[in-house]
Motif scaffolding. Structure first.
Motif, short mmCIF file in Angstrom:
data_model
loop_
_atom_site.label_atom_id
_atom_site.label_comp_id
_atom_site.label_asym_id
_atom_site.label_seq_id
_atom_site.Cartn_x
_atom_site.Cartn_y
_atom_site.Cartn_z
N GLY A 154 0.92 -1.16 -0.09
CA GLY A 154 -0.05 -0.09 0.08
C GLY A 154 0.84 1.35 -0.06
N ILE A 155 2.23 1.04 -0.21
CA ILE A 155 2.94 2.33 -0.42
C ILE A 155 2.78 3.09 -1.55
CG2 ILE A 155 5.31 3.31 0.06
CD1 ILE A 155 4.42 2.02 2.54
N THR A 156 2.84 4.30 -1.60
CA THR A 156 2.72 5.05 -2.85
C THR A 156 4.25 5.16 -3.57
OG1 THR A 156 1.02 6.37 -2.49
CG2 THR A 156 2.25 7.14 -4.15
N ILE A 157 4.69 4.88 -4.82
CA ILE A 157 5.79 4.72 -5.34
C ILE A 157 5.92 6.07 -6.23
CG2 ILE A 157 7.45 3.32 -6.78
CD1 ILE A 157 6.70 2.10 -4.06
N VAL A 158 7.02 6.85 -6.03
CA VAL A 158 7.14 8.00 -7.01
C VAL A 158 8.49 7.69 -7.34
CG1 VAL A 158 7.51 10.60 -6.84
CG2 VAL A 158 6.32 9.38 -4.85
N SER A 159 8.58 8.45 -8.78
CA SER A 159 9.67 8.36 -9.56
C SER A 159 9.63 9.24 -10.74
CB SER A 159 10.04 6.89 -10.18
OG SER A 159 11.43 6.70 -10.58
N GLY A 160 10.42 9.26 -11.72
CA GLY A 160 10.45 10.13 -12.97
C GLY A 160 10.17 9.80 -14.30
N LEU A 161 9.91 8.28 -14.15
CA LEU A 161 9.40 7.98 -15.70
C LEU A 161 10.66 7.62 -16.52
CD1 LEU A 161 6.66 6.84 -16.64
CD2 LEU A 161 6.56 8.82 -18.07
N ALA A 162 11.75 7.78 -16.21
CA ALA A 162 12.93 7.86 -17.04
C ALA A 162 13.39 6.47 -17.29
CB ALA A 162 14.20 8.62 -16.41
N LEU A 163 14.25 6.46 -18.31
CA LEU A 163 14.61 4.95 -18.44
C LEU A 163 15.63 4.35 -17.29
CD1 LEU A 163 16.16 5.64 -22.19
CD2 LEU A 163 13.90 4.54 -21.76
N GLY A 164 15.64 2.97 -17.23
CA GLY A 164 16.48 2.52 -16.36
C GLY A 164 15.80 2.29 -14.88
N VAL A 165 16.01 2.51 -13.71
CA VAL A 165 15.41 2.34 -12.55
C VAL A 165 14.13 2.85 -12.51
CG1 VAL A 165 15.88 2.85 -10.02
CG2 VAL A 165 17.86 2.14 -11.40
N ASP A 166 14.06 4.15 -12.91
CA ASP A 166 12.63 4.81 -12.93
C ASP A 166 11.46 4.06 -13.43
OD1 ASP A 166 14.42 6.76 -11.77
OD2 ASP A 166 13.26 8.23 -13.02
N GLY A 167 11.83 3.57 -14.82
CA GLY A 167 10.90 2.79 -15.54
C GLY A 167 10.55 1.20 -15.04
N VAL A 168 11.68 0.64 -14.31
CA VAL A 168 11.31 -0.46 -13.77
C VAL A 168 10.51 -0.50 -12.38
CG1 VAL A 168 12.65 -2.46 -12.46
CG2 VAL A 168 13.47 -1.51 -14.63
N ALA A 169 10.70 0.72 -11.69
CA ALA A 169 10.03 0.91 -10.33
C ALA A 169 8.52 1.41 -10.71
CB ALA A 169 10.44 2.45 -9.83
N HIS A 170 8.27 1.97 -11.79
CA HIS A 170 6.83 2.21 -12.31
C HIS A 170 6.30 0.92 -12.71
CE1 HIS A 170 6.87 6.48 -11.84
NE2 HIS A 170 7.73 6.61 -12.56
N GLN A 171 6.89 0.21 -13.74
CA GLN A 171 6.55 -1.21 -14.05
C GLN A 171 6.06 -2.14 -12.92
OE1 GLN A 171 5.93 -2.10 -17.47
NE2 GLN A 171 4.56 -3.35 -16.15
N ALA A 172 6.89 -2.05 -11.95
CA ALA A 172 6.80 -3.04 -10.76
C ALA A 172 5.35 -2.41 -9.94
CB ALA A 172 7.88 -3.16 -9.76
N THR A 173 5.24 -1.05 -9.67
CA THR A 173 4.02 -0.65 -9.37
C THR A 173 2.70 -1.07 -10.08
OG1 THR A 173 5.40 1.18 -8.37
CG2 THR A 173 3.05 1.52 -8.44
N VAL A 174 2.93 -0.91 -11.47
CA VAL A 174 1.67 -1.28 -12.21
C VAL A 174 1.45 -2.80 -11.98
CG1 VAL A 174 1.03 -1.76 -14.41
CG2 VAL A 174 2.11 0.47 -13.86
N ASP A 175 2.42 -3.33 -12.13
CA ASP A 175 2.32 -4.98 -11.94
C ASP A 175 1.62 -5.66 -10.68
OD1 ASP A 175 3.54 -5.54 -14.28
OD2 ASP A 175 5.24 -6.04 -13.69
#
Length: 285
Positions: free
Chosen positions: A68-89
């Protein structure tokens, strides 16, 4: 995608942003209003991500989002994108902060990821008006917002002078917690994170470390053990549980014939028990 605008006087303007040195006078957003969704964790790092960084980032973001933690990042390539994809999944809530106008998602290769983020109740934010290109200086300024929207900033992989370290510095200026994932001392993409740890950053090895820092009670876990449908599948799963991700090493350890090994890997992926990390590396779901 409708672009909305709010100012500092608006009820949905994040309170954390009011506390920083140069808060945006106005915010543009797509999706849910960017009101305070706490607790929140910022996860950022190198654009040139390694399989190790990809695996650790995904696991960390996925497990936190599940809690239930909100994940914040910058949508950039690399780490950002992986963090967002994991959040979506994980079907969690995510916030992406861009360095340009919201009329054009940058990078364009992450447009579908941005759409999926919004479908899961997420938000895309920028302080820049429509038509503003993502200029280099905008990324530096953007990082203060990325840091401000969360309770802790975590760097999962970074070179000695990586841009994500700027976000860590903003976090310190804002009296935020900073954490880092330790990495191999032989990797140039772990120098930045290891240096942060030497400087006193929190050691982050799993989601539980973050939850403990935030003082958040862990939700009751459902330990769904992964089992293979065949003896060959179980052999590969057991090897991957040891932390081995490289395909060649997994095959050597399994002692399976190449054709059988390839077929088994395919069936494990189809059944959703394993997923590719890229560069011939795989990990358990």
């Amino acid at each position: 995608m409708k672009i909305n605008k709010i100012t500092k006087q608006h009820k949905h303007y994040p309170s954390y942003l009011c506390e920083i040195a140069h808060p945006p006078k106005e915010l543009f957003y797509i999706g849910e209003p960017p009101t305070d969704y706490l607790p929140a964790v910022t996860i950022v790092g190198s654009r040139k991500i390694t399989p190790y960084g990809k695996d650790t980032t995904y696991r960390l973001a996925f497990d936190l989002a599940k809690q239930g933690i909100t994940i914040v990042s910058g949508l950039a390539l690399g780490v950002d994108g992986v963090a967002h994809q994991a959040t979506v999944d994980a079907r969690g809530r995510g916030i992406a902060v861009l360095a340009g106008g919201l009329d054009k998602i940058h990078p364009s290769s992450h447009r579908n990821l941005a759409i999926e983020l919004l479908k899961k109740g997420g938000t895309i934010i920028s302080e820049y008006t429509e038509g503003t290109p993502p200029l280099k200086q905008n990324f530096v300024a953007r990082n203060r917002i990325v840091a401000a929207l969360s309770d802790i900033v975590i760097i999962t992989e970074s070179t000695e002078a990586g841009g994500s370290l700027i976000t860590a510095n903003f976090a310190l200026e804002q009296n935020k917690q900073v954490g880092a994932v330790p990495g191999p001392i032989t990797s140039s993409l772990s120098i930045g994170t290891n240096n942060l740890l030497k400087s006193g950053a929190h050691v982050i090895t799993c989601a539980e470390d973050v939850l403990n820092i935030l003082g958040v009670q862990t939700k009751e876990k459902q330990q769904l053990e992964i089992f293979g449908d065949t003896q060959e599948e179980q052999v590969i799963i057991d090897i991957m549980k040891e932390g081995i991700t490289e395909l060649d090493q997994i095959q050597k350890r399994s002692e399976l014939e190449p054709a059988i090994f390839s077929q088994t890997i395919t069936m494990l992926e189809i059944s959703g028990k394993i997923r590719p990390l890229g560069a011939a590396h795989w990990t358990l779901r």
